[in-house]
Design an enzyme around this catalytic site. Sequence first.
Site, PDB file in Angstrom:
ATOM      1  N   TYR A  36     -21.077  -8.807  39.088  1.00  0.00           N
ATOM      2  CA  TYR A  36     -22.017  -8.943  40.106  1.00  0.00           C
ATOM      3  C   TYR A  36     -21.731 -10.075  40.978  1.00  0.00           C
ATOM      4  CZ  TYR A  36     -24.346 -12.875  38.133  1.00  0.00           C
ATOM      5  OH  TYR A  36     -24.824 -14.346  37.571  1.00  0.00           O
ATOM      6  N   ARG A  55     -14.749 -13.452  46.194  1.00  0.00           N
ATOM      7  CA  ARG A  55     -15.007 -13.594  44.729  1.00  0.00           C
ATOM      8  C   ARG A  55     -15.205 -12.169  43.878  1.00  0.00           C
ATOM      9  NH1 ARG A  55     -19.291 -17.915  42.769  1.00  0.00           N
ATOM     10  NH2 ARG A  55     -20.813 -16.087  43.609  1.00  0.00           N
ATOM     11  N   LYS A 151     -17.160 -13.361  37.294  1.00  0.00           N
ATOM     12  CA  LYS A 151     -18.689 -13.422  37.603  1.00  0.00           C
ATOM     13  C   LYS A 151     -19.077 -12.169  36.637  1.00  0.00           C
ATOM     14  CE  LYS A 151     -22.189 -14.571  40.783  1.00  0.00           C
ATOM     15  NZ  LYS A 151     -22.734 -15.598  40.027  1.00  0.00           N
ATOM     16  N   GLU A 183     -21.464 -26.546  33.466  1.00  0.00           N
ATOM     17  CA  GLU A 183     -22.022 -26.075  34.898  1.00  0.00           C
ATOM     18  C   GLU A 183     -23.483 -25.653  34.561  1.00  0.00           C
ATOM     19  OE1 GLU A 183     -20.005 -22.790  36.512  1.00  0.00           O
ATOM     20  OE2 GLU A 183     -19.540 -21.928  34.522  1.00  0.00           O
TER      21      GLU A 183
END
Length: 287
Positions: A36, A55, A151, A183
């Site tokens: 996504y 990305r 991702k 993160e």
Amino acid sequence: MSPSAAIAYLNGRFLPLEDVRISPLDRGFLFADGIYEVAAVIDGRLVDSASHLARLERSTAAIGIGLPLTLDAIEAAQKQLVARNGLSEGLVYLQITRGADTTRDFIAPTSLQPTLFMFVQDKPFLNVPAVGTGIAVATMPDLRWARRDIKSVGLLAQAMAKQAAKEAGAQEAWMVEDGFVTEGASSTAVIVTDEGIVTRPYSRSVLAGCTGAALTALAQESGIAVIRRPFTVAEALAAKEAFITSASTLCLSVVRIDRQPVGDGMPGPVAMRLRALYIDFARATGV
């Protein structure tokens, strides 16, 4: 924008979101076999679109899903989706899965056609109270899989971390592994020290944030040093400032970590400056 009025995109068609139908045998539903992206929209234009699409291409290639459209065609569909919904400020969510099979099997047939689904979310983030107050984060063990640079739609660990953070009175979770912050559950973690701004180097341990990359470039252009190295929770608590970056928050100061103040407990000048620079960048380069 109510869900009943929203227009979505599914496999080449624009249709009311409430009418979207995706097979229960889609591998995104059964195996989290998909990728996504979330892109911000400011003034009705996509922000940092090329970075998000690059990305997307890296992530789909990493798990062997072919893009059903060219990147230019995907961007054109996103722009049309924004226009059809009259979206001025918010987000475009995009998801590509490997597609739907006729049965559930771990091994996917090579003949599957990917599912491409997109919708928009009306979300204010330019002028929200958190800009002036900052946010709190709660730390917790990083329980995610090893390929965090991809991702993936497999977000169970992040969803659980977000819920735990909420129960701890925080708005974001910072994941910790081997004593170092990796993160946020849905953001990049950054601190400000005498060195400059400090954030993790890119690796398989973290997602390469598009907003974070743009912000660090803007920081360097404005004379702020950027140091890519791991940092501990203790170092974050001792920092001058801390902040997060993401498409949905842009840049927000972190004023408390595990209920302890960072600096003077108020949004710091570096984060506020970078936020302003990023908004100017977004407005100047949006498509």
